[in-house]
Write a protein that holds these residues in place. Structure first.
Motif, PDB file in Angstrom:
ATOM      1  N   THR A 202      33.381  28.972  39.887  1.00 35.67           N
ATOM      2  CA  THR A 202      32.867  28.930  38.518  1.00 35.67           C
ATOM      3  C   THR A 202      33.898  29.450  37.521  1.00 35.67           C
ATOM      4  OG1 THR A 202      31.898  31.153  38.602  1.00 35.67           O
ATOM      5  CG2 THR A 202      30.553  29.314  39.418  1.00 35.67           C
ATOM      6  N   MET A 203      33.712  29.055  36.266  1.00 44.34           N
ATOM      7  CA  MET A 203      34.602  29.509  35.204  1.00 44.34           C
ATOM      8  C   MET A 203      34.439  31.000  34.957  1.00 44.34           C
ATOM      9  SD  MET A 203      36.986  28.499  33.270  1.00 44.34           S
ATOM     10  CE  MET A 203      37.968  29.305  32.025  1.00 44.34           C
ATOM     11  N   GLU A 204      33.230  31.521  35.163  1.00 47.69           N
ATOM     12  CA  GLU A 204      32.999  32.957  34.977  1.00 47.69           C
ATOM     13  C   GLU A 204      33.827  33.776  35.955  1.00 47.69           C
ATOM     14  OE1 GLU A 204      29.311  36.206  34.933  1.00 47.69           O
ATOM     15  OE2 GLU A 204      28.937  34.080  35.309  1.00 47.69           O
ATOM     16  N   GLU A 205      33.877  33.330  37.216  1.00 43.85           N
ATOM     17  CA  GLU A 205      34.679  34.022  38.225  1.00 43.85           C
ATOM     18  C   GLU A 205      36.162  33.941  37.881  1.00 43.85           C
ATOM     19  OE1 GLU A 205      32.378  33.645  42.446  1.00 43.85           O
ATOM     20  OE2 GLU A 205      33.078  31.766  41.558  1.00 43.85           O
ATOM     21  N   CYS A 206      36.589  32.773  37.387  1.00 43.33           N
ATOM     22  CA  CYS A 206      37.995  32.601  37.004  1.00 43.33           C
ATOM     23  C   CYS A 206      38.356  33.485  35.824  1.00 43.33           C
ATOM     24  CB  CYS A 206      38.265  31.124  36.671  1.00 43.33           C
ATOM     25  SG  CYS A 206      38.182  30.014  38.088  1.00 43.33           S
ATOM     26  N   SER A 207      37.422  33.636  34.883  1.00 46.69           N
ATOM     27  CA  SER A 207      37.665  34.499  33.722  1.00 46.69           C
ATOM     28  C   SER A 207      37.777  35.962  34.137  1.00 46.69           C
ATOM     29  CB  SER A 207      36.545  34.325  32.698  1.00 46.69           C
ATOM     30  OG  SER A 207      36.508  32.998  32.209  1.00 46.69           O
ATOM     31  N   ASP A 208      36.917  36.377  35.077  1.00 46.19           N
ATOM     32  CA  ASP A 208      36.983  37.753  35.577  1.00 46.19           C
ATOM     33  C   ASP A 208      38.309  38.009  36.274  1.00 46.19           C
ATOM     34  OD1 ASP A 208      34.480  38.263  34.602  1.00 46.19           O
ATOM     35  OD2 ASP A 208      33.447  37.929  36.511  1.00 46.19           O
ATOM     36  N   TYR A 209      38.742  37.025  37.068  1.00 42.15           N
ATOM     37  CA  TYR A 209      40.037  37.158  37.756  1.00 42.15           C
ATOM     38  C   TYR A 209      41.173  37.237  36.743  1.00 42.15           C
ATOM     39  CZ  TYR A 209      44.445  35.419  39.556  1.00 42.15           C
ATOM     40  OH  TYR A 209      45.782  35.250  39.815  1.00 42.15           O
ATOM     41  N   ALA A 210      41.123  36.371  35.719  1.00 36.33           N
ATOM     42  CA  ALA A 210      42.181  36.344  34.709  1.00 36.33           C
ATOM     43  C   ALA A 210      42.278  37.687  33.994  1.00 36.33           C
ATOM     44  CB  ALA A 210      41.920  35.224  33.709  1.00 36.33           C
ATOM     45  N   ALA A 211      41.120  38.283  33.679  1.00 33.71           N
ATOM     46  CA  ALA A 211      41.121  39.576  32.987  1.00 33.71           C
ATOM     47  C   ALA A 211      41.732  40.665  33.861  1.00 33.71           C
ATOM     48  CB  ALA A 211      39.695  39.946  32.595  1.00 33.71           C
ATOM     49  N   SER A 212      41.349  40.702  35.146  1.00 36.20           N
ATOM     50  CA  SER A 212      41.874  41.723  36.055  1.00 36.20           C
ATOM     51  C   SER A 212      43.369  41.538  36.292  1.00 36.20           C
ATOM     52  CB  SER A 212      41.123  41.664  37.399  1.00 36.20           C
ATOM     53  OG  SER A 212      39.756  41.946  37.224  1.00 36.20           O
ATOM     54  N   ALA A 213      43.775  40.297  36.531  1.00 33.65           N
ATOM     55  CA  ALA A 213      45.185  40.025  36.799  1.00 33.65           C
ATOM     56  C   ALA A 213      46.049  40.296  35.570  1.00 33.65           C
ATOM     57  CB  ALA A 213      45.362  38.571  37.256  1.00 33.65           C
ATOM     58  N   ALA A 214      45.547  39.900  34.387  1.00 27.09           N
ATOM     59  CA  ALA A 214      46.305  40.130  33.154  1.00 27.09           C
ATOM     60  C   ALA A 214      46.437  41.618  32.862  1.00 27.09           C
ATOM     61  CB  ALA A 214      45.632  39.416  31.985  1.00 27.09           C
ATOM     62  N   ASN A 215      45.381  42.380  33.130  1.00 26.96           N
ATOM     63  CA  ASN A 215      45.438  43.830  32.907  1.00 26.96           C
ATOM     64  C   ASN A 215      46.486  44.474  33.811  1.00 26.96           C
ATOM     65  OD1 ASN A 215      44.302  46.306  31.656  1.00 26.96           O
ATOM     66  ND2 ASN A 215      43.693  46.781  33.744  1.00 26.96           N
ATOM     67  N   CYS A 216      46.532  44.043  35.075  1.00 26.84           N
ATOM     68  CA  CYS A 216      47.556  44.554  35.999  1.00 26.84           C
ATOM     69  C   CYS A 216      48.951  44.135  35.543  1.00 26.84           C
ATOM     70  CB  CYS A 216      47.291  44.056  37.413  1.00 26.84           C
ATOM     71  SG  CYS A 216      45.922  44.872  38.243  1.00 26.84           S
ATOM     72  N   ALA A 217      49.068  42.892  35.062  1.00 25.60           N
ATOM     73  CA  ALA A 217      50.368  42.413  34.573  1.00 25.60           C
ATOM     74  C   ALA A 217      50.847  43.260  33.397  1.00 25.60           C
ATOM     75  CB  ALA A 217      50.258  40.945  34.159  1.00 25.60           C
ATOM     76  N   TYR A 218      49.922  43.603  32.511  1.00 23.38           N
ATOM     77  CA  TYR A 218      50.246  44.462  31.369  1.00 23.38           C
ATOM     78  C   TYR A 218      50.691  45.842  31.831  1.00 23.38           C
ATOM     79  CZ  TYR A 218      49.178  47.659  27.510  1.00 23.38           C
ATOM     80  OH  TYR A 218      49.235  48.653  26.565  1.00 23.38           O
ATOM     81  N   GLU A 219      49.974  46.395  32.801  1.00 26.00           N
ATOM     82  CA  GLU A 219      50.319  47.728  33.298  1.00 26.00           C
ATOM     83  C   GLU A 219      51.669  47.722  34.014  1.00 26.00           C
ATOM     84  OE1 GLU A 219      45.941  49.774  33.956  1.00 26.00           O
ATOM     85  OE2 GLU A 219      46.786  48.558  35.585  1.00 26.00           O
ATOM     86  N   LEU A 220      51.960  46.665  34.742  1.00 30.34           N
ATOM     87  CA  LEU A 220      53.262  46.573  35.418  1.00 30.34           C
ATOM     88  C   LEU A 220      54.391  46.409  34.402  1.00 30.34           C
ATOM     89  CD1 LEU A 220      52.309  44.291  38.451  1.00 30.34           C
ATOM     90  CD2 LEU A 220      52.839  46.741  38.503  1.00 30.34           C
ATOM     91  N   THR A 221      54.132  45.655  33.343  1.00 29.98           N
ATOM     92  CA  THR A 221      55.135  45.504  32.283  1.00 29.98           C
ATOM     93  C   THR A 221      55.376  46.834  31.589  1.00 29.98           C
ATOM     94  OG1 THR A 221      54.406  43.224  31.919  1.00 29.98           O
ATOM     95  CG2 THR A 221      55.776  44.208  30.211  1.00 29.98           C
TER      96      THR A 221
END
Length: 322
Positions: A202-221
């Motif tokens: 579902t798109m909801e699951e993909c959105s949740d994944y995108a938020a978590s992955a993007a947050n980690c990407a921000y923290e790693l940056t």
């Protein structure tokens, strides 16, 4: 539960303001870079927890796609830390937290404002944006140089509050607003990429994944930025990191990360977003209280009037959840 999480986010972010102010105050011209080091270390540890314990998948594609947003956020926070050396927290925090109003302006200009906001509600949103803008501009002009000098003589610390000092939190506000506006666009793109790749059903699951992955990407940056600052400050400029002086910075970084964690879960209760958002967005009020109690900052009634306008505008925007 959402109410207590919202209060935790409010207290944590106002605590981050306070300890960041304590950590950046003084004659150390590298204090803002040391603050970046502290935040990067704490965020890096949180990213490691998310990746290795919670199993969040972060790819190079996510890191580079989210990179422009990360850069905007990191630059804004760095400028905010510079500004904390030169201006009262009571003034800096409301200005920095006015970025939500600029996001609303961008939404109005680009036609991406929520279509459900119409009629009288739309005019109320525009009025809230106007209140914030008036308050921000007013903070820079409400007091003469003589009155400012007399007020600061009664305080325990002298700030070089000038147009340059005001411009630093304003620059934070502009960059943070640009980052927030771009954030939603990038997250939408990452969510669609995950759906197209068949990662989730579902798109909801993909959105949740995108938020978590993007947050980690921000923290790693941010961790990478911290490493760069460490190389410059410690290895090149031969500056020492004294535990007693750095402790407030790491407390501020910890409060920043904890506030972000509580914020995400408070807003995950979609039935109460309109109630949680204004509570969290008013954390600058707590910052003003802490600065008056702990930092002994003294402001004139004109400053408090302008701050009140900013706070009313921010809370109004939070109610409409822009």
């Amino acid at each position: 539960m959402w109410f207590w999480l919202a209060l935790i986010a409010l207290l944590c972010w106002s605590g981050s303001d306070l300890f960041s102010k304590i950590g950046c105050r003084g004659e150390d011209k590298f204090a803002h870079l040391k603050m970046v080091i502290a935040v990067g270390v704490v965020m890096g540890l949180h990213a490691a927890f998310e990746i290795f314990v919670n199993g969040t998948q972060v790819t190079w594609n996510v890191i580079f796609t989210y990179l422009p947003v990360s850069i905007l956020y990191i630059l804004s926070m760095t400028l905010g830390y510079v500004g904390l050396r030169y201006i009262e927290l009571s003034i800096s925090s409301p200005i920095c937290n006015s970025s939500g109003a600029l996001v609303a302006v961008l939404c109005l200009l680009t036609g991406t404002l929520d279509d459900s906001i119409e009629g009288a509600m739309r005019w109320a949103v525009i009025g809230a944006v106007a209140l914030v803008c008036i308050g921000v501009i007013g903070l820079g002009v409400v007091e003469s140089r003589e009155l400012r000098r007399a007020r600061q003589e009664a305080s325990n610390y002298r700030y070089a509050k000038s147009w340059l000092a005001i411009c630093l939190p304003v620059a934070y506000c502009l960059l943070d607003a640009a980052g927030t506006f771009a954030d939603s666009l990038v997250l939408e793109r990452l969510g669609q990429q995950a759906l197209d790749a068949g990662m989730f059903a579902t798109m909801e699951e993909c959105s949740d994944y995108a938020a978590s992955a993007a947050n980690c990407a921000y923290e790693l940056t941010f961790l990478f930025a911290a490493v760069c600052c460490f190389v410059y400050v410690v290895l090149i400029r031969k500056q020492k990191l004294v535990a007693r002086q750095e402790a407030p910075k790491y407390l501020g970084a910890a409060f920043e990360t904890a506030g972000q964690f509580a914020y995400i879960f408070a807003l995950s209760d979609t039935a109460h977003v309109a109630l949680a958002a204004p509570i969290i967005s008013a954390y600058c009020v707590a910052s003003v209280v802490w600065s008056r109690i702990f930092l002994k900052e003294k402001l004139s009634w004109k400053h408090y009037a302008m701050i009140a306008l900013v706070v009313v505008g921010i809370v109004t925007l939070g109610i409409f959840d822009i």
